[in-house]
Motif scaffolding. Structure first.
Motif, PDB file in Angstrom:
ATOM      1  N   ALA A 187       7.428 -14.211 -13.499  1.00 48.08           N
ATOM      2  CA  ALA A 187       7.726 -12.736 -13.759  1.00 48.08           C
ATOM      3  C   ALA A 187       8.907 -12.407 -14.594  1.00 48.08           C
ATOM      4  N   SER A 188       9.960 -13.504 -14.556  1.00 49.61           N
ATOM      5  CA  SER A 188      10.985 -13.290 -15.531  1.00 49.61           C
ATOM      6  C   SER A 188      10.902 -13.485 -17.053  1.00 49.61           C
ATOM      7  N   VAL A 189       9.438 -13.760 -17.277  1.00 49.90           N
ATOM      8  CA  VAL A 189       9.292 -14.060 -18.683  1.00 49.90           C
ATOM      9  C   VAL A 189       7.979 -13.141 -18.870  1.00 49.90           C
ATOM     10  N   ASP A 190       8.108 -12.180 -19.917  1.00 47.96           N
ATOM     11  CA  ASP A 190       7.093 -11.300 -20.435  1.00 47.96           C
ATOM     12  C   ASP A 190       6.226 -12.122 -21.254  1.00 47.96           C
ATOM     13  N   ALA A 191       4.787 -12.467 -20.856  1.00 48.37           N
ATOM     14  CA  ALA A 191       3.981 -13.145 -21.577  1.00 48.37           C
ATOM     15  C   ALA A 191       3.676 -12.271 -23.016  1.00 48.37           C
ATOM     16  N   THR A 192       3.481 -10.871 -22.852  1.00 48.10           N
ATOM     17  CA  THR A 192       3.178 -10.193 -24.120  1.00 48.10           C
ATOM     18  C   THR A 192       4.171 -10.260 -25.165  1.00 48.10           C
ATOM     19  N   THR A 193       5.409 -10.436 -24.852  1.00 52.24           N
ATOM     20  CA  THR A 193       6.693 -10.425 -25.616  1.00 52.24           C
ATOM     21  C   THR A 193       6.430 -11.888 -26.110  1.00 52.24           C
ATOM     22  N   VAL A 194       6.322 -12.895 -25.467  1.00 53.27           N
ATOM     23  CA  VAL A 194       6.263 -14.228 -26.009  1.00 53.27           C
ATOM     24  C   VAL A 194       5.075 -14.386 -26.920  1.00 53.27           C
ATOM     25  N   SER A 195       4.017 -13.809 -26.750  1.00 50.01           N
ATOM     26  CA  SER A 195       2.756 -13.827 -27.494  1.00 50.01           C
ATOM     27  C   SER A 195       3.173 -13.086 -28.891  1.00 50.01           C
TER      28      SER A 195
ATOM     29  N   GLY B 204      -5.340  -9.029 -16.040  1.00 51.00           N
ATOM     30  CA  GLY B 204      -4.082  -8.385 -15.666  1.00 51.00           C
ATOM     31  C   GLY B 204      -3.000  -9.341 -15.366  1.00 51.00           C
ATOM     32  N   ARG B 205      -2.806 -10.655 -15.649  1.00 54.05           N
ATOM     33  CA  ARG B 205      -1.960 -11.448 -15.263  1.00 54.05           C
ATOM     34  C   ARG B 205      -0.777 -11.662 -16.533  1.00 54.05           C
ATOM     35  N   ASN B 206       0.136 -12.267 -16.059  1.00 53.70           N
ATOM     36  CA  ASN B 206       1.359 -12.452 -16.831  1.00 53.70           C
ATOM     37  C   ASN B 206       1.085 -13.985 -17.640  1.00 53.70           C
ATOM     38  N   GLN B 207       0.339 -14.251 -18.576  1.00 56.76           N
ATOM     39  CA  GLN B 207      -0.079 -15.462 -19.043  1.00 56.76           C
ATOM     40  C   GLN B 207      -0.331 -15.410 -20.484  1.00 56.76           C
ATOM     41  N   VAL B 208      -0.219 -16.796 -20.806  1.00 55.28           N
ATOM     42  CA  VAL B 208      -0.668 -17.196 -22.192  1.00 55.28           C
ATOM     43  C   VAL B 208      -2.193 -18.043 -22.220  1.00 55.28           C
ATOM     44  N   ARG B 209      -2.701 -18.004 -23.217  1.00 53.63           N
ATOM     45  CA  ARG B 209      -4.112 -18.691 -23.298  1.00 53.63           C
ATOM     46  C   ARG B 209      -4.182 -19.388 -24.453  1.00 53.63           C
ATOM     47  N   ILE B 210      -4.249 -20.839 -24.213  1.00 57.09           N
ATOM     48  CA  ILE B 210      -4.287 -21.880 -25.335  1.00 57.09           C
ATOM     49  C   ILE B 210      -5.641 -22.649 -25.635  1.00 57.09           C
ATOM     50  N   ALA B 211      -5.862 -22.307 -26.862  1.00 58.80           N
ATOM     51  CA  ALA B 211      -7.060 -23.344 -27.212  1.00 58.80           C
ATOM     52  C   ALA B 211      -6.954 -24.400 -27.439  1.00 58.80           C
ATOM     53  N   LEU B 212      -7.687 -25.229 -26.766  1.00 58.41           N
ATOM     54  CA  LEU B 212      -7.750 -26.688 -26.942  1.00 58.41           C
ATOM     55  C   LEU B 212      -8.874 -27.321 -27.744  1.00 58.41           C
TER      56      LEU B 212
ATOM     57  N   ALA C  61       6.428 -21.758 -16.202  1.00 57.15           N
ATOM     58  CA  ALA C  61       5.052 -21.775 -16.520  1.00 57.15           C
ATOM     59  C   ALA C  61       4.274 -22.620 -15.390  1.00 57.15           C
ATOM     60  N   THR C  62       3.074 -22.252 -15.228  1.00 58.53           N
ATOM     61  CA  THR C  62       2.233 -23.061 -14.103  1.00 58.53           C
ATOM     62  C   THR C  62       0.735 -22.834 -14.661  1.00 58.53           C
ATOM     63  N   PRO C  63       0.185 -23.766 -14.554  1.00 54.43           N
ATOM     64  CA  PRO C  63      -1.541 -23.442 -14.636  1.00 54.43           C
ATOM     65  C   PRO C  63      -1.989 -22.653 -13.789  1.00 54.43           C
ATOM     66  N   PHE C  64      -2.865 -21.685 -14.261  1.00 50.48           N
ATOM     67  CA  PHE C  64      -3.362 -20.570 -13.733  1.00 50.48           C
ATOM     68  C   PHE C  64      -4.483 -21.495 -12.659  1.00 50.48           C
ATOM     69  N   VAL C  65      -5.166 -22.364 -13.017  1.00 53.65           N
ATOM     70  CA  VAL C  65      -6.333 -23.028 -12.279  1.00 53.65           C
ATOM     71  C   VAL C  65      -5.279 -24.271 -11.546  1.00 53.65           C
TER      72      VAL C  65
ATOM     73  N   GLN D  35     -10.997 -28.138 -20.253  1.00 56.14           N
ATOM     74  CA  GLN D  35     -10.417 -29.176 -21.388  1.00 56.14           C
ATOM     75  C   GLN D  35     -10.365 -28.442 -22.787  1.00 56.14           C
ATOM     76  N   VAL D  36     -10.980 -27.090 -22.800  1.00 52.19           N
ATOM     77  CA  VAL D  36     -11.030 -26.311 -24.056  1.00 52.19           C
ATOM     78  C   VAL D  36     -10.209 -25.073 -24.118  1.00 52.19           C
ATOM     79  N   VAL D  37      -9.831 -24.526 -23.001  1.00 54.19           N
ATOM     80  CA  VAL D  37      -8.905 -23.466 -23.035  1.00 54.19           C
ATOM     81  C   VAL D  37      -8.068 -23.517 -21.922  1.00 54.19           C
ATOM     82  N   ALA D  38      -6.842 -23.292 -22.231  1.00 57.13           N
ATOM     83  CA  ALA D  38      -5.855 -23.697 -20.812  1.00 57.13           C
ATOM     84  C   ALA D  38      -5.047 -22.285 -20.763  1.00 57.13           C
ATOM     85  N   THR D  39      -5.250 -21.630 -19.668  1.00 54.34           N
ATOM     86  CA  THR D  39      -4.615 -20.515 -19.093  1.00 54.34           C
ATOM     87  C   THR D  39      -3.245 -20.734 -18.451  1.00 54.34           C
ATOM     88  N   ILE D  40      -2.147 -20.319 -18.907  1.00 54.34           N
ATOM     89  CA  ILE D  40      -0.885 -20.685 -18.268  1.00 54.34           C
ATOM     90  C   ILE D  40      -0.230 -19.322 -17.749  1.00 54.34           C
TER      91      ILE D  40
END
Length: 100
Positions: free
Chosen positions: A40-48, A66-74, A19-23, A31-36
């Motif tokens: 490619a070896s980890v399918d974000a859709t499956t994780v979610s 259209g990225r392989n990422q998760v978005r986390i509310a803070l 995982a890496t921060p999108f920004v 500081q409110v919503v993190a996009t991570i």
């Protein structure tokens, strides 16, 4: 609370092997919503989907990116310890997916 949650989630992503921060510029990270981004070896859709099946909701990525990422509310109403626990949950899900 938001700052503590942000330190937790971004610190986790920076230390992760998948995982890496999108920004990338720390001074521009929300500081409110993190996009991570996830490797490619980890399918974000499956994780979610696995998280959702276990009552952990709203971690889906921004569809328009259209990225392989998760978005986390803070948000301030979210206990920072819950964000820390979420990182452990994601690590567990990814570990199980990798070993399957």
């Amino acid at each position: 609370r938001c700052a503590e949650s942000a330190r937790t989630i971004y610190g986790w992503a920076d230390a992760s092997d998948y995982a890496t921060p999108f920004v990338t510029d720390e001074s521009l990270r929300s500081q409110v919503v993190a996009t991570i981004d996830l490797d490619a070896s980890v399918d974000a859709t499956t994780v979610s989907a696995v998280l959702r099946a276990n009552d952990i909701v709203d971690t889906d990525s921004y569809r328009k990116l259209g990225r392989n990422q998760v978005r986390i509310a803070l948000f301030p109403a979210i206990d920072p310890s819950d964000v820390a626990q979420l990182t452990r949950c994601i690590d567990h899900v990814v570990g199980e997916l990798r070993s399957a």
